[in-house]
Design an enzyme around this catalytic site. Sequence first.
Site, PDB file in Angstrom:
ATOM      1  N   ARG A 160       0.857  -1.195   0.000  1.00 29.21           N
ATOM      2  CA  ARG A 160       0.000   0.000   0.000  1.00 29.21           C
ATOM      3  C   ARG A 160       0.888   1.238   0.000  1.00 29.21           C
ATOM      4  O   ARG A 160       1.774   1.385   0.850  1.00 29.21           O
ATOM      5  CB  ARG A 160      -0.907   0.012   1.235  1.00 29.21           C
ATOM      6  CG  ARG A 160      -1.939   1.142   1.234  1.00 29.21           C
ATOM      7  CD  ARG A 160      -2.699   1.206   2.560  1.00 29.21           C
ATOM      8  NE  ARG A 160      -3.304  -0.062   2.927  1.00 29.21           N
ATOM      9  CZ  ARG A 160      -4.486  -0.487   2.488  1.00 29.21           C
ATOM     10  NH1 ARG A 160      -5.167   0.255   1.636  1.00 29.21           N
ATOM     11  NH2 ARG A 160      -4.959  -1.653   2.873  1.00 29.21           N
ATOM     12  N   GLU A 175      -0.479  -8.453  -3.008  1.00 26.99           N
ATOM     13  CA  GLU A 175      -1.672  -7.607  -3.158  1.00 26.99           C
ATOM     14  C   GLU A 175      -1.236  -6.154  -3.266  1.00 26.99           C
ATOM     15  O   GLU A 175      -0.517  -5.652  -2.404  1.00 26.99           O
ATOM     16  CB  GLU A 175      -2.581  -7.780  -1.938  1.00 26.99           C
ATOM     17  CG  GLU A 175      -3.680  -6.750  -1.823  1.00 26.99           C
ATOM     18  CD  GLU A 175      -4.378  -6.764  -0.471  1.00 26.99           C
ATOM     19  OE1 GLU A 175      -5.078  -5.776  -0.158  1.00 26.99           O
ATOM     20  OE2 GLU A 175      -4.233  -7.748   0.274  1.00 26.99           O
ATOM     21  N   THR A 231      -8.191  -3.563  -1.486  1.00 27.74           N
ATOM     22  CA  THR A 231      -9.029  -2.396  -1.221  1.00 27.74           C
ATOM     23  C   THR A 231      -9.917  -2.108  -2.434  1.00 27.74           C
ATOM     24  O   THR A 231     -10.038  -0.978  -2.903  1.00 27.74           O
ATOM     25  CB  THR A 231      -8.185  -1.156  -0.835  1.00 27.74           C
ATOM     26  OG1 THR A 231      -7.153  -1.533   0.080  1.00 27.74           O
ATOM     27  CG2 THR A 231      -9.039  -0.105  -0.133  1.00 27.74           C
ATOM     28  N   LYS A 290     -11.852 -12.855   4.126  1.00 29.60           N
ATOM     29  CA  LYS A 290     -10.785 -12.147   4.835  1.00 29.60           C
ATOM     30  C   LYS A 290     -11.350 -11.644   6.148  1.00 29.60           C
ATOM     31  O   LYS A 290     -12.231 -10.779   6.157  1.00 29.60           O
ATOM     32  CB  LYS A 290     -10.276 -10.986   3.973  1.00 29.60           C
ATOM     33  CG  LYS A 290      -9.166 -10.187   4.608  1.00 29.60           C
ATOM     34  CD  LYS A 290      -8.645  -9.116   3.653  1.00 29.60           C
ATOM     35  CE  LYS A 290      -9.457  -7.866   3.711  1.00 29.60           C
ATOM     36  NZ  LYS A 290      -8.855  -6.771   2.913  1.00 29.60           N
ATOM     37  N   GLY A 333      -3.086  -6.076  11.308  1.00 31.08           N
ATOM     38  CA  GLY A 333      -2.260  -6.212  12.503  1.00 31.08           C
ATOM     39  C   GLY A 333      -1.515  -7.525  12.597  1.00 31.08           C
ATOM     40  O   GLY A 333      -1.095  -7.926  13.691  1.00 31.08           O
ATOM     41  N   GLY A 358       1.401  -6.237   5.787  1.00 31.85           N
ATOM     42  CA  GLY A 358       2.095  -5.167   5.090  1.00 31.85           C
ATOM     43  C   GLY A 358       3.401  -4.830   5.766  1.00 31.85           C
ATOM     44  O   GLY A 358       4.413  -5.476   5.564  1.00 31.85           O
TER      45      GLY A 358
END
Length: 213
Positions: A18, A41, A70, A130, A159, A179
């Site tokens: 991201r 992703e 997203t 998810k 998290g 991430g």
Amino acid sequence: MHAILEHVAQNGVVAILRGVNPGILVPLGQALADAGVGAIEITLNSEGALQGITALKEAIGEKLPIGAGTVMTGEDAHTAIKAGATFVLTPHLAEETLAVCCQAKIPAVIGVMTPTEAVRAYDFGCEMVKIFPAASIGANYFRELRGPLPQIATMAVGGVNKDNAVEFIKAGARAVGAGGQLVDFAAAARGDWEAVKRKANEIVVAVHAAKYD
């Protein structure tokens, strides 16, 4: 289960990118593939996301699936699939997005939080949900959910770190997505791909041990 989701479940680790500088997406993706992650992703709320999906698909798409994250609407899903996304992830129960993906025969990992949402997504054709935000709910939630709903595959996102990734997998999650706890973005920004690989591989090794040892 769709072959891409089978691959994700067998490997167990999805790297979430991201807000990454589009100029380093390809070498970053290559480093993550070398580290052993099962899929990547790219979130659509990132600069150059669609171009990044296309570039990564061309560069490493034979090694691992490249997904769009997203994804908020059916139109977003159309656009991401056209760019080359081989799977789609949403943060919420997005029935329109799921319908688009089912029609295109592209797997969608739909974001849910409650059993009702999980069953609704499954009934509409979602083969893996998810659970988000996973760390806020805790690993035991996955264990409890498996009791009445063993047919619904789950991915833990939100998290996730090296320690709780193991807990999620042992509790029944088929995969985890992470991430910043998986991707060393600072190392990536300076082009230190060995450091990127080392950090990502820590979670990969931990998840594989939880799955297969």
